[in-house]
Write a protein that holds these residues in place. Structure first.
Motif, mmCIF file in Angstrom:
data_model
loop_
_atom_site.group_PDB
_atom_site.id
_atom_site.type_symbol
_atom_site.label_atom_id
_atom_site.label_comp_id
_atom_site.label_asym_id
_atom_site.label_seq_id
_atom_site.Cartn_x
_atom_site.Cartn_y
_atom_site.Cartn_z
ATOM 1 N N LEU A 5 3.492 -4.098 17.970
ATOM 2 C CA LEU A 5 4.777 -4.736 18.219
ATOM 3 C C LEU A 5 5.799 -4.006 17.360
ATOM 4 O O LEU A 5 5.663 -3.966 16.128
ATOM 5 N N ILE A 6 6.797 -3.413 18.000
ATOM 6 C CA ILE A 6 7.891 -2.740 17.300
ATOM 7 C C ILE A 6 9.018 -3.756 17.149
ATOM 8 O O ILE A 6 9.483 -4.321 18.137
ATOM 9 N N VAL A 7 9.454 -3.973 15.910
ATOM 10 C CA VAL A 7 10.567 -4.886 15.656
ATOM 11 C C VAL A 7 11.698 -4.051 15.049
ATOM 12 O O VAL A 7 11.666 -3.695 13.871
ATOM 13 N N GLU A 8 12.673 -3.740 15.884
ATOM 14 C CA GLU A 8 13.748 -2.818 15.510
ATOM 15 C C GLU A 8 14.981 -3.161 16.323
ATOM 16 O O GLU A 8 14.902 -3.234 17.556
ATOM 17 N N ASP A 9 16.117 -3.386 15.660
ATOM 18 C CA ASP A 9 17.330 -3.754 16.376
ATOM 19 C C ASP A 9 18.112 -2.559 16.909
ATOM 20 O O ASP A 9 18.940 -2.710 17.794
ATOM 21 N N GLU A 10 17.852 -1.370 16.401
ATOM 22 C CA GLU A 10 18.515 -0.162 16.906
ATOM 23 C C GLU A 10 17.771 0.298 18.162
ATOM 24 O O GLU A 10 16.640 0.789 18.086
ATOM 25 N N ALA A 36 12.974 -13.199 17.648
ATOM 26 C CA ALA A 36 12.227 -12.659 18.792
ATOM 27 C C ALA A 36 10.915 -12.035 18.329
ATOM 28 O O ALA A 36 9.918 -12.065 19.059
ATOM 29 N N ALA A 37 10.905 -11.484 17.120
ATOM 30 C CA ALA A 37 9.680 -10.876 16.590
ATOM 31 C C ALA A 37 8.569 -11.910 16.450
ATOM 32 O O ALA A 37 7.417 -11.652 16.832
ATOM 33 N N LEU A 38 8.904 -13.059 15.908
ATOM 34 C CA LEU A 38 7.874 -14.098 15.733
ATOM 35 C C LEU A 38 7.396 -14.631 17.080
ATOM 36 O O LEU A 38 6.198 -14.856 17.274
ATOM 37 N N GLU A 39 8.315 -14.800 18.023
ATOM 38 C CA GLU A 39 7.928 -15.239 19.364
ATOM 39 C C GLU A 39 7.031 -14.197 20.033
ATOM 40 O O GLU A 39 6.010 -14.535 20.640
ATOM 41 N N ALA A 40 7.406 -12.921 19.918
ATOM 42 C CA ALA A 40 6.623 -11.846 20.531
ATOM 43 C C ALA A 40 5.259 -11.720 19.865
ATOM 44 O O ALA A 40 4.255 -11.459 20.541
ATOM 45 N N ALA A 41 5.197 -11.918 18.564
ATOM 46 C CA ALA A 41 3.912 -11.846 17.857
ATOM 47 C C ALA A 41 2.965 -12.925 18.382
ATOM 48 O O ALA A 41 1.782 -12.665 18.615
ATOM 49 N N LYS A 65 6.756 -12.598 5.746
ATOM 50 C CA LYS A 65 6.278 -13.790 5.041
ATOM 51 C C LYS A 65 5.726 -14.829 6.022
ATOM 52 O O LYS A 65 4.669 -15.414 5.793
ATOM 53 N N ALA A 66 6.424 -15.021 7.138
ATOM 54 C CA ALA A 66 5.966 -15.967 8.159
ATOM 55 C C ALA A 66 4.641 -15.516 8.779
ATOM 56 O O ALA A 66 3.740 -16.336 9.003
ATOM 57 N N LEU A 67 4.518 -14.226 9.049
ATOM 58 C CA LEU A 67 3.264 -13.713 9.618
ATOM 59 C C LEU A 67 2.114 -13.902 8.636
ATOM 60 O O LEU A 67 1.019 -14.330 9.021
ATOM 61 N N ARG A 68 2.356 -13.590 7.371
ATOM 62 C CA ARG A 68 1.293 -13.697 6.366
ATOM 63 C C ARG A 68 0.896 -15.139 6.077
ATOM 64 O O ARG A 68 -0.211 -15.397 5.616
ATOM 65 N N SER A 69 1.777 -16.094 6.371
ATOM 66 C CA SER A 69 1.447 -17.500 6.124
ATOM 67 C C SER A 69 0.751 -18.153 7.319
ATOM 68 O O SER A 69 0.329 -19.299 7.242
ATOM 69 N N ASN A 70 0.617 -17.394 8.423
ATOM 70 C CA ASN A 70 -0.017 -17.918 9.631
ATOM 71 C C ASN A 70 -1.413 -17.305 9.772
ATOM 72 O O ASN A 70 -1.554 -16.091 9.935
#
Length: 129
Positions: A5-10, A36-41, A65-70
């Protein structure tokens, strides 16, 4: 399930990464902001996240931080790709258990090598990697 998953706004950067990594044989998804990154993950269940720090709606370190806590993402690798290469940012990412840190501008081969090393994939045959 996606490999990356690429999370990049550019948009130009995300399209370039998507092209290169897809050409190397990985399945890729893209998100353009932190929410959108968390939803896509959750939707894609990627093996790896390439994560920018400076994102709209929710910063990359908050996403990490959210990913590591899940528990669902305990085995998901996260590599930070950012223009913010100060020691503070690098240390903050490592404290949150990022698996790698690449500072922009980067060579395409550097990103491919990091992905390959972490995902233990076959060598890329892309001419531009």
């Amino acid at each position: 399930m996606r490999d990356i998953l690429i999370v990049e706004d550019e948009q130009a950067i995300s399209e370039s990464l998507e092209f290169i990594l897809t050409r190397c044989g990985w399945s890729v998804g893209v998100a353009r902001d932190g929410e959108a990154a968390l939803e896509a993950a959750l939707r894609f269940r990627p093996r790896m996240v390439l994560l920018d720090i400076m994102l709209p709606k929710r910063g990359g370190l908050d996403v990490l931080k959210a990913l590591r806590s899940n528990e669902a993402f305990a085995s998901t690798s996260v590599v930070i790709l950012t223009a913010r290469g100060q020691q503070y940012d690098r240390q903050a990412a490592m404290d949150l258990k990022a698996d790698g840190f690449i500072t922009k501008p980067y060579a395409n081969g550097e990103v491919v090598d990091a992905v390959r090393r972490i995902l233990d994939s076959q060598p890329c045959s892309a001419a531009h990697a």
